[in-house]
Design an enzyme around this catalytic site. Sequence first.
Site, PDB file in Angstrom:
ATOM      1  CB  ILE A  10      55.453  51.165  80.572  1.00 47.13           C
ATOM      2  CG1 ILE A  10      57.093  51.061  80.787  1.00 47.13           C
ATOM      3  CG2 ILE A  10      54.888  52.500  81.109  1.00 47.13           C
ATOM      4  CD1 ILE A  10      57.804  52.243  80.143  1.00 47.13           C
ATOM      5  CG  ASN A 101      53.483  31.831  75.536  1.00 50.63           C
ATOM      6  OD1 ASN A 101      54.441  32.089  75.570  1.00 50.63           O
ATOM      7  ND2 ASN A 101      52.738  31.361  76.641  1.00 50.63           N
ATOM      8  CG  PHE A 102      55.520  37.351  72.462  1.00 51.78           C
ATOM      9  CD1 PHE A 102      55.939  37.696  71.134  1.00 51.78           C
ATOM     10  CD2 PHE A 102      54.110  37.710  72.727  1.00 51.78           C
ATOM     11  CE1 PHE A 102      55.140  38.440  70.248  1.00 51.78           C
ATOM     12  CE2 PHE A 102      53.352  38.545  71.985  1.00 51.78           C
ATOM     13  CZ  PHE A 102      54.078  39.078  70.829  1.00 51.78           C
ATOM     14  CG  HIS A 133      47.716  31.250  83.375  1.00 47.86           C
ATOM     15  ND1 HIS A 133      47.278  30.166  82.617  1.00 47.86           N
ATOM     16  CD2 HIS A 133      48.822  31.721  82.682  1.00 47.86           C
ATOM     17  CE1 HIS A 133      47.875  30.117  81.300  1.00 47.86           C
ATOM     18  NE2 HIS A 133      48.709  31.151  81.517  1.00 47.86           N
ATOM     19  CE  LYS A 137      45.323  33.704  81.216  1.00 43.94           C
ATOM     20  NZ  LYS A 137      45.894  34.866  80.525  1.00 43.94           N
ATOM     21  N   GLY A 143      44.579  32.632  76.623  1.00 41.47           N
ATOM     22  CA  GLY A 143      44.761  32.641  74.965  1.00 41.47           C
ATOM     23  C   GLY A 143      45.769  31.742  74.361  1.00 41.47           C
ATOM     24  CB  THR A 144      48.993  30.244  75.866  1.00 43.05           C
ATOM     25  OG1 THR A 144      49.692  31.189  75.740  1.00 43.05           O
ATOM     26  CG2 THR A 144      49.950  28.879  75.307  1.00 43.05           C
TER      27      THR A 144
END
Length: 246
Positions: A10, A101-102, A133, A137, A143-144
Site C-alpha cells: 500500500i 498484467n492486469f 519499462h 524496474k 513478467g508480461t
Amino acid sequence: MTLRIGIAGITGRMGQLLSEEAAASGALVAGGIGRSGDAEALFAASDVVIDFTNALTAERHAELAARSGKPLVLGSSGLSAAQEAAVAEAARTVPVVYAANFAPGVTLLFALAERMAAALPPEQYDAEIVEMHHRQKVDAPSGTAIALGRAVARGRGQTLEEVGMESGRNGHTAPRGTGPIGFAALRGGQVVGEHTLLFAAGSEHIALTHRSFDRRVYATGAVRAAHWAVGQPPALYDMKHVLGMG
C-alpha cells in the site's frame, strides 16, 4: 455487504492507486502493509487481499491466503518456479488470481498472440518480443513479456521452456535459430510499460503492440479481479477468467 479489500504494497505507487480504485468501486480498504507489517492481521481483516509487493513475499502471502481462507489477487512479477509452485499450491485451497498484467488490453494481446502463433509456423515466422519499462524496474524480461512468450509457445503446441528463449544478443553471435522466441528488454525514463510482439518472415512482418500510459489501468483491473474472486471456487485464475474469456 461492503467488500473489504486488503492491500499488500500500500505504501508504493501502485498501492495508492489500488486504494483509490478500491474506494471508487464501492469497496472498503480494510488495511494495508508496506515492506513490513503484519500480513497475517491483514488477511484476517480482509475479504480479499491484493498483493503488488515483490516476488520475495509472494510465497508467504500465498500461504497466508490458504491458511486464512481468503482469496488472493497477485500482481508481483519475477516469481521463480518454486514461488509459482507455492502460489499454485495455495490455489488448491482458495481462489488465486495471478496475472503478469492486469490491463484488459494485455489480456486480449495474449489471446491474439496465441491465435497468431498457431497460424504462423515457426519455420517461416520468427517470434520476437521487445519490452520497455521505467529505469527502476529490476526484473528482465518483464513478467508480461514472458507471459506473451508463453502465449506464443502455447499457440505452437509447446511450452516456453521447450521452445527456448534467445535474449541478451551481443557481439558476434551465431545466426538466429529456428523456433526459439527472442526477447529484448529496454529500460529508461519513466515508461509505464510497452510490449511489442513481432512475427518476422522473409516476405512480411506482423506486429502487435500494447502501450500503458497510466499505472491506474493495472489498479482498476486488479480491483475488478478482487470483486470477481470472492465467491469463486478454489483454483488458479488469471485475467482472462475475470474478463469472461477463460
